[in-house]
Design a protein around this motif. Structure first.
Motif, short mmCIF file in Angstrom:
data_model
loop_
_atom_site.label_atom_id
_atom_site.label_comp_id
_atom_site.label_asym_id
_atom_site.label_seq_id
_atom_site.Cartn_x
_atom_site.Cartn_y
_atom_site.Cartn_z
N TYR A 21 39.35 7.66 -8.24
CA TYR A 21 39.97 6.43 -8.72
C TYR A 21 39.05 5.23 -8.48
O TYR A 21 38.84 4.41 -9.38
N ILE A 22 38.52 5.12 -7.28
CA ILE A 22 37.64 3.99 -6.94
C ILE A 22 36.41 4.00 -7.85
O ILE A 22 36.02 2.97 -8.41
N LYS A 23 35.79 5.15 -8.02
CA LYS A 23 34.55 5.22 -8.80
C LYS A 23 34.77 5.10 -10.30
O LYS A 23 33.85 4.74 -11.03
N ASN A 24 35.97 5.36 -10.77
CA ASN A 24 36.27 5.22 -12.20
C ASN A 24 36.93 3.89 -12.55
O ASN A 24 37.12 3.59 -13.72
N SER A 25 37.24 3.10 -11.55
CA SER A 25 37.91 1.82 -11.76
C SER A 25 36.91 0.72 -12.11
O SER A 25 35.89 0.57 -11.44
N PHE B 6 36.90 -1.63 -9.00
CA PHE B 6 36.43 -1.15 -7.70
C PHE B 6 35.14 -0.33 -7.73
O PHE B 6 34.60 -0.01 -6.67
N LYS B 7 34.64 0.05 -8.89
CA LYS B 7 33.53 1.01 -8.93
C LYS B 7 32.26 0.52 -8.26
O LYS B 7 31.41 1.33 -7.90
N HIS B 8 32.12 -0.76 -8.03
CA HIS B 8 30.93 -1.28 -7.36
C HIS B 8 30.98 -1.08 -5.84
O HIS B 8 29.97 -1.25 -5.16
N ILE B 9 32.14 -0.71 -5.30
CA ILE B 9 32.28 -0.55 -3.85
C ILE B 9 31.65 0.77 -3.43
O ILE B 9 32.06 1.84 -3.88
#
Length: 104
Positions: free
Chosen positions: A67-71, A74-77
């Motif tokens: 979810y984080i990496k596809n958002s 949020f993907k920059h985190i």
């Protein structure tokens, strides 16, 4: 101050990491990825996420990392994965999250 989000189900590990980084960083520790999502919505985006994922590839931790990496938001985190099973890391995290340089 930079913010770190630690996700680990072990309270002693969370306490250890909190104490190691609290002097230089705003540290948020949570026991699971569901609580992490809540914290992100309440406290704001962290600058880095450190997680000890469960060993099951369809776990909530795995889904959280996807979810984080596809958002778009949020993907920059960056996500740092702490695991005792380094030989199995590629099956634990989404392929897009692995920095090949850091696993060698």
């Amino acid at each position: 101050m930079k913010k770190i989000l630690f996700i680990d189900n072990s309270k002693p590990i969370r306490l250890l990491l909190y104490n190691l980084f609290k002097k230089d960083y705003d540290v948020v520790t949570v026991p699971d990825s569901a609580t992490a999502l809540y914290q992100i919505s309440e406290v704001g985006k962290p600058d880095v996420i450190i997680i000890d994922p469960s060993e099951v590839t369809n776990s909530k931790d795995y889904q959280f990392m996807q979810y984080i990496k596809n958002s778009i938001v949020f993907k920059h985190i960056p996500i740092v994965v702490l695991t005792k099973d380094a030989g199995n890391i590629e099956s634990l995290v989404p392929k897009e999250t692995i920095d090949r340089k850091s696993t060698r």
